[in-house]
Design a protein around this motif. Structure first.
Motif, mmCIF file in Angstrom:
data_model
loop_
_atom_site.group_PDB
_atom_site.id
_atom_site.type_symbol
_atom_site.label_atom_id
_atom_site.label_comp_id
_atom_site.label_asym_id
_atom_site.label_seq_id
_atom_site.Cartn_x
_atom_site.Cartn_y
_atom_site.Cartn_z
ATOM 1 N N GLU A 83 12.095 -8.106 -6.349
ATOM 2 C CA GLU A 83 12.534 -8.928 -5.213
ATOM 3 C C GLU A 83 12.666 -8.092 -3.949
ATOM 4 O O GLU A 83 12.283 -8.529 -2.870
ATOM 5 N N ARG A 84 13.215 -6.887 -4.066
ATOM 6 C CA ARG A 84 13.324 -6.015 -2.894
ATOM 7 C C ARG A 84 11.955 -5.671 -2.331
ATOM 8 O O ARG A 84 11.763 -5.659 -1.116
ATOM 9 N N ILE A 85 11.023 -5.401 -3.215
ATOM 10 C CA ILE A 85 9.670 -5.072 -2.764
ATOM 11 C C ILE A 85 9.036 -6.268 -2.071
ATOM 12 O O ILE A 85 8.388 -6.128 -1.035
ATOM 13 N N VAL A 86 9.220 -7.457 -2.610
ATOM 14 C CA VAL A 86 8.674 -8.669 -1.982
ATOM 15 C C VAL A 86 9.291 -8.874 -0.605
ATOM 16 O O VAL A 86 8.596 -9.225 0.349
ATOM 17 N N ASN A 87 10.586 -8.650 -0.468
ATOM 18 C CA ASN A 87 11.253 -8.857 0.816
ATOM 19 C C ASN A 87 10.856 -7.818 1.854
ATOM 20 O O ASN A 87 10.696 -8.124 3.032
ATOM 21 N N ILE A 88 10.687 -6.573 1.427
ATOM 22 C CA ILE A 88 10.421 -5.490 2.366
ATOM 23 C C ILE A 88 8.922 -5.313 2.614
ATOM 24 O O ILE A 88 8.520 -4.960 3.720
ATOM 25 N N MET A 89 8.103 -5.548 1.607
ATOM 26 C CA MET A 89 6.655 -5.336 1.674
ATOM 27 C C MET A 89 6.350 -3.919 2.182
ATOM 28 O O MET A 89 5.767 -3.737 3.254
ATOM 29 N N PRO A 90 6.755 -2.899 1.430
ATOM 30 C CA PRO A 90 6.552 -1.515 1.886
ATOM 31 C C PRO A 90 5.072 -1.182 2.036
ATOM 32 O O PRO A 90 4.227 -1.715 1.321
ATOM 33 N N LYS A 91 4.787 -0.302 2.968
ATOM 34 C CA LYS A 91 3.401 0.062 3.250
ATOM 35 C C LYS A 91 3.097 1.524 2.915
ATOM 36 O O LYS A 91 1.953 1.939 3.013
ATOM 37 N N SER A 92 4.095 2.279 2.528
ATOM 38 C CA SER A 92 3.853 3.691 2.236
ATOM 39 C C SER A 92 4.581 4.108 0.961
ATOM 40 O O SER A 92 5.479 3.416 0.477
ATOM 41 N N ARG A 93 4.201 5.265 0.469
ATOM 42 C CA ARG A 93 4.841 5.801 -0.733
ATOM 43 C C ARG A 93 6.308 6.120 -0.473
ATOM 44 O O ARG A 93 7.155 5.922 -1.345
#
Length: 123
Positions: A83-93
């Motif tokens: 869920e955190r990844i879906v909300n933030i949509m990170p673009k880098s390692r």
């Protein structure tokens, strides 16, 4: 408003929260039209919550659900982290490492790249 008891607790992504808040806004405006005959302005908290979800939501509901389901398929992803990844949509390692900072394990570079590949599919 005081909460007397919690009936149900579910994890939701920002796009899902936004849709739910808009539904609540529409229900309240319909009730106020029927009872008072005029449109009542929405509460400050509701307006700010919708604005917050609009500003931070990075995708629509269908994309968020599909991304969440793909992320859950990976080995080292808990539902909360997905869920955190879906909300933030990170673009880098580094952004993914920051999400995993409190976990008891570290991700391998291959795992991070797999997460980034899945995110790129839904951008």
């Amino acid at each position: 408003m005081k909460v007397k008891k919690v009936i149900q607790e579910d994890m939701m992504s920002l796009p899902e929260i936004r849709e739910e808040l808009i539904t609540i806004r529409d229900q309240r405006s319909n009730v106020s039209e029927e009872t008072e005959g005029s449109v009542r302005t929405m509460s400050y908290e509701l307006r700010k919550s919708i604005d917050h979800a609009d500003a931070l939501g990075k995708c629509n509901v269908e994309t968020a659900k599909a991304l969440y389901n793909d992320l859950k398929g990976l080995e080292k992803i808990k539902p909360e982290i997905a869920e955190r990844i879906v909300n933030i949509m990170p673009k880098s390692r580094d952004e993914i490492r920051a999400i995993y900072a409190k976990e008891r394990f570290t991700l391998m570079t291959e795992d991070i790249d797999a997460i980034l590949d899945i995110i790129r599919k839904y951008e």
